[in-house]
Design a protein around this motif. Sequence first.
Motif, PDB file in Angstrom:
ATOM      1  N   PHE A  26      95.490  83.969 -17.281  1.00 48.10           N
ATOM      2  CA  PHE A  26      94.693  83.302 -16.321  1.00 48.10           C
ATOM      3  C   PHE A  26      94.206  85.034 -16.141  1.00 48.10           C
ATOM      4  N   SER A  27      93.089  84.623 -15.959  1.00 44.59           N
ATOM      5  CA  SER A  27      92.062  85.773 -15.888  1.00 44.59           C
ATOM      6  C   SER A  27      90.729  85.446 -14.816  1.00 44.59           C
ATOM      7  N   PRO A  28      90.507  85.874 -13.578  1.00 42.31           N
ATOM      8  CA  PRO A  28      89.753  85.694 -12.918  1.00 42.31           C
ATOM      9  C   PRO A  28      88.117  86.768 -13.533  1.00 42.31           C
ATOM     10  N   GLY A  29      87.470  84.891 -12.551  1.00 37.20           N
ATOM     11  CA  GLY A  29      85.754  85.601 -12.454  1.00 37.20           C
ATOM     12  C   GLY A  29      85.823  86.834 -11.086  1.00 37.20           C
ATOM     13  N   ARG A  30      84.859  87.048 -10.369  1.00 38.21           N
ATOM     14  CA  ARG A  30      84.805  87.985  -9.355  1.00 38.21           C
ATOM     15  C   ARG A  30      83.354  88.015  -8.831  1.00 38.21           C
ATOM     16  N   VAL A  31      83.427  87.787  -7.772  1.00 39.72           N
ATOM     17  CA  VAL A  31      81.706  87.332  -6.953  1.00 39.72           C
ATOM     18  C   VAL A  31      81.942  88.567  -6.242  1.00 39.72           C
ATOM     19  N   ASN A  32      80.738  89.491  -6.385  1.00 41.29           N
ATOM     20  CA  ASN A  32      80.599  91.006  -4.894  1.00 41.29           C
ATOM     21  C   ASN A  32      79.813  90.582  -3.649  1.00 41.29           C
ATOM     22  N   LEU A  33      80.813  90.978  -2.798  1.00 40.50           N
ATOM     23  CA  LEU A  33      80.134  90.413  -1.936  1.00 40.50           C
ATOM     24  C   LEU A  33      78.987  91.455  -1.015  1.00 40.50           C
ATOM     25  N   ILE A  34      79.251  93.119  -1.534  1.00 41.36           N
ATOM     26  CA  ILE A  34      77.827  93.702  -1.016  1.00 41.36           C
ATOM     27  C   ILE A  34      78.440  94.949  -1.785  1.00 41.36           C
ATOM     28  N   THR A  49      87.506  87.881  -6.434  1.00 45.80           N
ATOM     29  CA  THR A  49      88.104  87.872  -6.745  1.00 45.80           C
ATOM     30  C   THR A  49      88.229  85.627  -6.969  1.00 45.80           C
ATOM     31  N   LEU A  50      87.469  85.463  -7.713  1.00 46.67           N
ATOM     32  CA  LEU A  50      87.472  83.665  -7.736  1.00 46.67           C
ATOM     33  C   LEU A  50      88.762  83.039  -8.042  1.00 46.67           C
ATOM     34  N   THR A  51      88.818  81.912  -7.862  1.00 50.09           N
ATOM     35  CA  THR A  51      89.460  81.455  -8.836  1.00 50.09           C
ATOM     36  C   THR A  51      89.726  80.784  -9.837  1.00 50.09           C
ATOM     37  N   LEU A  52      87.805  80.646  -9.840  1.00 55.35           N
ATOM     38  CA  LEU A  52      87.525  80.231 -11.381  1.00 55.35           C
ATOM     39  C   LEU A  52      87.863  81.495 -12.572  1.00 55.35           C
ATOM     40  N   GLY A  53      87.825  81.334 -13.843  1.00 56.22           N
ATOM     41  CA  GLY A  53      88.510  82.732 -14.236  1.00 56.22           C
ATOM     42  C   GLY A  53      88.484  81.785 -16.103  1.00 56.22           C
ATOM     43  N   LEU A 206      86.418  84.583   7.604  1.00 53.06           N
ATOM     44  CA  LEU A 206      85.405  84.390   7.633  1.00 53.06           C
ATOM     45  C   LEU A 206      85.849  83.278   8.915  1.00 53.06           C
ATOM     46  N   ARG A 207      86.434  82.974   9.979  1.00 53.09           N
ATOM     47  CA  ARG A 207      86.859  82.031  10.488  1.00 53.09           C
ATOM     48  C   ARG A 207      86.458  80.377  10.789  1.00 53.09           C
ATOM     49  N   ASN A 208      84.970  80.013  11.574  1.00 52.80           N
ATOM     50  CA  ASN A 208      84.598  78.807  11.010  1.00 52.80           C
ATOM     51  C   ASN A 208      82.675  78.925   9.918  1.00 52.80           C
ATOM     52  N   PHE A 209      82.982  79.800   8.957  1.00 53.43           N
ATOM     53  CA  PHE A 209      81.979  79.644   7.645  1.00 53.43           C
ATOM     54  C   PHE A 209      82.839  79.680   6.573  1.00 53.43           C
ATOM     55  N   GLU A 210      81.721  80.088   5.756  1.00 47.36           N
ATOM     56  CA  GLU A 210      82.382  80.234   3.812  1.00 47.36           C
ATOM     57  C   GLU A 210      80.991  80.604   3.453  1.00 47.36           C
ATOM     58  N   ILE A 211      81.874  81.153   1.938  1.00 48.95           N
ATOM     59  CA  ILE A 211      80.977  81.798   0.918  1.00 48.95           C
ATOM     60  C   ILE A 211      81.006  80.470  -0.141  1.00 48.95           C
ATOM     61  N   ILE A 212      79.072  80.577  -0.100  1.00 50.33           N
ATOM     62  CA  ILE A 212      78.839  79.483  -0.591  1.00 50.33           C
ATOM     63  C   ILE A 212      78.328  81.145  -2.258  1.00 50.33           C
ATOM     64  N   ALA A 380      81.329  76.459  -3.308  1.00 54.41           N
ATOM     65  CA  ALA A 380      82.825  76.920  -2.353  1.00 54.41           C
ATOM     66  C   ALA A 380      83.291  78.353  -3.005  1.00 54.41           C
ATOM     67  N   VAL A 381      83.719  79.655  -2.188  1.00 55.49           N
ATOM     68  CA  VAL A 381      84.178  80.467  -2.801  1.00 55.49           C
ATOM     69  C   VAL A 381      85.689  80.313  -3.154  1.00 55.49           C
ATOM     70  N   GLN A 382      87.094  80.582  -3.743  1.00 58.29           N
ATOM     71  CA  GLN A 382      88.314  80.689  -2.968  1.00 58.29           C
ATOM     72  C   GLN A 382      88.571  82.125  -3.439  1.00 58.29           C
ATOM     73  N   ILE A 383      89.141  82.855  -3.016  1.00 61.84           N
ATOM     74  CA  ILE A 383      89.419  83.838  -3.268  1.00 61.84           C
ATOM     75  C   ILE A 383      91.225  83.974  -3.577  1.00 61.84           C
ATOM     76  N   GLY A 384      91.512  84.103  -4.997  1.00 66.19           N
ATOM     77  CA  GLY A 384      92.535  84.181  -5.978  1.00 66.19           C
ATOM     78  C   GLY A 384      92.886  85.706  -6.479  1.00 66.19           C
ATOM     79  N   PRO A 385      93.902  85.220  -7.236  1.00 70.63           N
ATOM     80  CA  PRO A 385      94.596  86.460  -7.848  1.00 70.63           C
ATOM     81  C   PRO A 385      93.815  87.226  -8.897  1.00 70.63           C
ATOM     82  N   GLY A 386      94.377  88.575  -9.647  1.00 70.14           N
ATOM     83  CA  GLY A 386      93.910  88.757 -10.100  1.00 70.14           C
ATOM     84  C   GLY A 386      94.512  88.480 -11.854  1.00 70.14           C
TER      85      GLY A 386
END
Length: 396
Positions: A26-34, A49-53, A206-212, A380-386
């Motif tokens: 498995f190899s993930p995709g990524r999203v750059n926060l900033i 890194t995303l759980t999508l990949g 992110l407490r009660n927030f999430e990245i969409i 919604a974003v879930q952060i996974g492994p490389g």
Amino acid sequence: MKKQTLHNIVTTFKTQFASEPTDMFFSPGRVNLIGEHTDYNGGHVFPITLTLGTYGVAKRRDDQLVRLYSVNFPELGVISFAVDDFSKMPAHNWVNFIKGVLKALADLGYVIDQGFELVIEGDIPIASGLSSSASLELLIGVVIQKLFGLKIPRLQLVMAGHQAENDFIGVKTGLMDQFSVGFGAPNTAIFLDTNTLGYRLVPVILRNFEIIIMNTNKPRSLVTSKYNERVNETQQALTALQTELPIKSLGDIDAVTFEAHQQLIKDSTLLKRARHAVSENQRTIEAVKELTHGDLVAFGALLNASHASLRDDYDVTGIELDTLVTAAQAFPGVLGARMTGAGFGGCAIALVPQQSRSRFQEQVGARFHEVLGYDASFFAVQIGPGAQWIGAVKTL
């Protein structure tokens, strides 16, 4: 990991190659926060890194033949070539990423004198700005490493993917995509100095927030976009600054130094491009501090400022991304939103209250459809492994 996807590609492997695969990857995709368009300018980036990949199952062969099949492109069928055949295949673009990595590893001195069979399936939207290409490149890296028992340092796998992208495919990207896919870890972001390759993993709390992630569903190719043009523009601006400043990249200077010497850049367009690269680098450094301190409001404000700079100074947003981001920023409770990736279409992100996810998607989606006439996608974003070897197929 998606067991159903793995089951599907194992079955496909048996159908296409009439044999059993040995290993799963498995190899993930990524999203750059900033930190956008700073990587090739020697600045800082902050990807996750995303759980999508991209999933793959593979088996080593006894001869020199490479046989490939993608569930995402079934119309292309099985594609075959000799393991030392580095000629491009224009009609099969995805295969060129694999050939590029094989060539890069060969150039590094690794001996790959036998072929392999591989079936892949990816769930990253193609050309969305979530690094489907880097995901594939690092997948091939870990496949080769495992099947042939090669002790390849992770940074060399990253550099091989980067070389494939730059030299074989012809897109002059920075190192962020491959580095994040190679070094990502669950629930953390990578704060990377692309100038020194020094990095640290930062917990994303992110407490009660999430990245969409908001996908415009407007495909774009970096090769045919203005990406390489932006690379050239910032290099021209750097050259002008270097007439008085002893710097190697735009990431070497802060905003004060830039303003004091900006008159060296005579072209107004080049000035704007450089201003974005310098200011975005500073925003990224500040954003990491704010997230580490738990100040999500300040972090969100920096996301908003990043998008404004990418829109006004770097000119890489467009009506699709601007519509999504403007609608997201106007939604009650959203702390910030910005485009992510190269731009020219692709995706944006927003920091959204968890309890508002459904209403957010409905309201922002309705605005996008009203303006553009077709639908955006949200998840919604879930952060996974490389990138990694998952295990032997027999353990599935």
